[in-house]
Design an enzyme around this catalytic site. Structure first.
Site: not given
Ligand code: AP5
Length: 220
Positions: A13, A88, A127, A161, A172
């Site tokens: 994402k 979410r 990552r 992270r 997660r």
């Molecule tokens: P990346 O693009 O970073 O993946 P992502 O989907 O953004 O993953 P996240 O881990 O950031 O998502 P998340 O939803 O768990 O975390 P968030 O920060 O929102 O790609 C991942 C890796 O893969 C990278 O190294 C990239 O280079 C590689 N990659 C990408 N595409 C690729 C491909 N096609 N092929 C190969 N490699 C690839 O949330 C963190 C925490 O915050 C949550 O756990 C929760 O506690 C809290 N939180 C956030 N939002 C909310 C909400 N709305 N409600 C409640 N709690 C929340």
């Protein structure tokens, strides 16, 4: 244009949001980044949020909804936005509808990134991101062009992270299936959902997304 990127942790994402942001002049609104900023500020809420994130649980709907409500108000999002990591839960999806309605705005599309669970863990543990501009990289699949230097801003500072461990990832992913996956039918029923294969290369997925967004643009 106003869109949502949906998908489990590590589905890409953030990576895709950064590309869409540049190409379509939209702003990425990532709740994970907003929460990590709160943690950095060492506020009382930030300290609570850190504990929750490091357990792999979701932060309360109340905190997140007010964060989003305040952020969408800001002028810089007036050209459009990409929601990354929000909504979410079904409660957050319904709250988003209300927030947008109040501001006379409407979502254009929700794009779901489909990746098999077994691929996600490697993406998560490999990552790292630029400490200065937040560009996202991977140890093997998405390296910087020059080792140790950010492609985008030239910084030599990178971060990993604290929730990107095998153990926290498992929690997660459980939370994703328990609370977030139920919003997929919510957008499907509204006729707003496009699901794409996100197991392919970053550029393949990027081009697929551009195809979808170009057809949305034509309809607008
Ligand atoms: P990346 O693009 O970073 O993946 P992502 O989907 O953004 O993953 P996240 O881990 O950031 O998502 P998340 O939803 O768990 O975390 P968030 O920060 O929102 O790609 C991942 C890796 O893969 C990278 O190294 C990239 O280079 C590689 N990659 C990408 N595409 C690729 C491909 N096609 N092929 C190969 N490699 C690839 O949330 C963190 C925490 O915050 C949550 O756990 C929760 O506690 C809290 N939180 C956030 N939002 C909310 C909400 N709305 N409600 C409640 N709690 C929340």
């Amino acid at each position: 244009m106003k869109l949502i990127l949906l998908g489990p942790p590590g589905s890409g994402k953030g990576t895709q949001a950064q590309k869409i942001e540049q190409k379509y002049n939209l702003k990425q609104l990532a709740t994970g980044d907003l929460l990590r900023d709160e943690i950095k500020s060492e506020s009382k809420i930030g300290r609570e949020v850190k504990k929750i994130i490091d357990r792999g649980e979701l932060v309360s709907d109340k905190i997140i909804i007010s964060l989003i409500e305040n952020s969408i108000d800001k002028k810089k999002f007036s050209t459009g936005f990409i929601l990354d990591g929000f909504p979410r839960s079904v409660c957050q999806a319904k709250a988003l509808d209300k927030i947008l309605q109040k501001k006379n705005l409407a979502l254009d599309i929700a794009i779901e990134l489909l990746v098999e669970d077994k691929k996600l863990i490697n993406r998560i543990v490999g990552r790292f991101s630029c400490a200065n501009c937040s560009a996202v990289y991977h140890d093997f699949d998405n390296k910087t062009k020059k080792e140790g230097i950010c492609d985008k801003c030239g910084s030599r500072d990178f971060l990993r992270r604290s929730d990107d461990t095998k153990e926290v990832f498992a929690e997660r992913l459980k939370e994703y299936y328990r609370l977030t996956a139920p919003i997929i039918p919510y957008y499907k029923d509204k006729g707003m959902l496009k699901s794409i294969n996100a197991m392919e290369s970053i550029s393949y997925i990027e081009n697929n997304i551009y195809g979808i967004l170009d057809s949305v643009k034509k309809q607008n």
